[in-house]
Design an enzyme around this catalytic site. Structure first.
Site, PDB file in Angstrom:
ATOM      1  CG  ASP A  80      -0.369   0.000   2.515  1.00 48.98           C
ATOM      2  OD1 ASP A  80       0.873  -0.141   2.613  1.00 48.98           O
ATOM      3  OD2 ASP A  80      -1.108   0.135   3.516  1.00 48.98           O
ATOM      4  CB  SER A  81       4.554   1.758  -0.033  1.00 49.61           C
ATOM      5  OG  SER A  81       4.802   0.643  -0.857  1.00 49.61           O
TER       6      SER A  81
ATOM      7  CG  ASP B  41       0.318  -4.214   1.877  1.00 51.08           C
ATOM      8  OD1 ASP B  41       0.541  -5.221   2.575  1.00 51.08           O
ATOM      9  OD2 ASP B  41       1.059  -3.210   1.867  1.00 51.08           O
TER      10      ASP B  41
ATOM     11  CE  LYS C 282       3.148  -6.093   3.546  1.00 52.23           C
ATOM     12  NZ  LYS C 282       2.677  -4.959   4.369  1.00 52.23           N
TER      13      LYS C 282
ATOM     14  CD  GLU D  76       0.631  -1.545   8.049  1.00 54.19           C
ATOM     15  OE1 GLU D  76       0.358  -0.842   9.044  1.00 54.19           O
ATOM     16  OE2 GLU D  76       1.051  -1.073   6.974  1.00 54.19           O
TER      17      GLU D  76
ATOM     18  CD  GLU E  78       7.831  -0.644   7.404  1.00 53.90           C
ATOM     19  OE1 GLU E  78       6.818  -1.277   7.047  1.00 53.90           O
ATOM     20  OE2 GLU E  78       8.103   0.503   7.006  1.00 53.90           O
TER      21      GLU E  78
HETATM   22  O1  KIV Z   1       3.537  -1.161   1.585  1.00 54.35           O
HETATM   23  C1  KIV Z   1       4.684  -1.602   1.483  1.00 54.35           C
HETATM   24  O2  KIV Z   1       5.406  -1.328   0.520  1.00 54.35           O
HETATM   25  C2  KIV Z   1       5.170  -2.469   2.543  1.00 54.35           C
HETATM   26  C3  KIV Z   1       6.618  -2.817   2.524  1.00 54.35           C
HETATM   27  C4  KIV Z   1       7.428  -1.631   2.847  1.00 54.35           C
HETATM   28  C5  KIV Z   1       6.920  -3.961   3.405  1.00 54.35           C
HETATM   29  O3  KIV Z   1       4.430  -2.863   3.373  1.00 54.35           O
END
Ligand code: KIV
Length: 295
Positions: free
Chosen positions: A60-61, A99, A129, A131, A198
């Site tokens: 989600d970055s 994510d 994924k 969090e 992280e």
């Molecule tokens: O969103 C993302 O890119 C991440 C990575 C930095 C692990 O969660």
């Protein structure tokens, strides 16, 4: 979708044919050869990374990196699905993990399942994924028992930035360690196949790696993690300033700025397009171009 590995041709690396990465194969790499992971948000970058990577994360970055958002909180399920579809099209052997964005999984395990199932169905990715530590264990268990493999994410959790007060390295104070180790254990016991660790101090990341039986994927963590992940754009130098934990393996921004400037100059001076870039150009008297044959 089959969980059997299938052999695919090697990519750019020229290596021997490699098998398509599956969740069981990824998990089995605990304590073995380091897992190579990168983020990808587009089909083209996915194609480039696929040859070398065990996992491509549609993180989600992308909210910040691609869409210019100030943080990840504004990312929607639709963003993740659109970019997930692109990455799945570009990847042939790496495990594609997408994510779950903020607000799509925290409310209840049932809502998390509904949204995660949408991500899997609409993108064709293999896993999601999310969090969270102990508080997300019931959700991880709910998803993984119902056919959706989950990669956990503990330590610095960008989606929690408003409660933690920003992006802060975790575990500088040793009193925090037990709680973060408990998070790792909870995620593992809930059935996650791997966990991203992280922004935690190096000795804590090592301890977590020694404690859990699933692969730890470090970012700003430790070389002793079972794998490493970086944001692709950071790694190739698309941003001028990068945090300490990023190593720049390229200077893409400089190359792009140079290319843009040369293009602009050539458009302004009419050097571009040249006769080789247009169709049916008439040979100029001073041109070395061969005259076109008459039919
Ligand atoms: O969103 C993302 O890119 C991440 C990575 C930095 C692990 O969660």
């Amino acid at each position: 979708m089959s969980t059997q590995s299938t052999t695919t041709p090697a990519g750019n690396s020229g290596d021997a044919p490699r098998k398509k990465m599956t969740v069981p194969a990824f998990r089995a790499r605990k304590g073995s050869d380091p897992l190579v992971c990168l983020t990808s948000y587009t089909a083209h970058v996915a194609r480039l990374c696929d040859a070398q990577c065990d996992m491509l994360l549609v993180g989600d970055s992308l909210g910040m990196v691609i869409h210019g958002m100030p943080n990840t909180l504004g990312v929607t399920l639709e963003h993740m699905i659109m970019h997930g579809q692109a990455v799945v099209r570009g990847a042939s052997k790496a495990l594609v993990v997408v994510d779950l964005p903020f607000g799509s999984f925290e409310e209840s395990p049932e809502i998390a399942f509904r949204n995660a199932a949408r991500v899997v169905k609409e993108t064709g990715c293999t896993a999601v994924k999310l969090e969270g530590g102990k508080e997300m264990a019931p959700t991880i268990a709910h998803l993984s028992r119902r056919g959706i493999p989950v990669c956990g994410h503990i330590g610095l959790m960008p989606q929690a930035m408003n409660t933690t007060g920003g992006f802060k390295t975790q575990g500088r104070d040793k009193d925090q360690w037990e709680e973060i180790i408990d998070d790792a254990r909870a995620v593992e016991e809930a059935g996650a196949f791997a966990v991203v660790v992280e922004g935690v101090v190096e000795p804590l990341a090592r301890k977590i790696t020694d404690t859990v039986s699933i692969p730890t994927i470090g970012i700003g963590a430790s070389a002793e993690c079972d794998g490493q992940i970086l944001v692709f754009e950071d790694m190739v130098g698309l941003f001028p300033r990068v945090p300490t934990f990023v190593k720049r393996y390229g200077t893409m921004q400089d190359m792009m700025i140079d290319a843009i400037a040369r293009y602009a100059d050539e458009v302004r001076s009419r050097a571009f397009p040249g006769s080789e870039n247009v169709y049916g150009a008439e040979a100029k008297p001073d041109s070395k171009a061969k005259p076109r044959k008459k039919k």
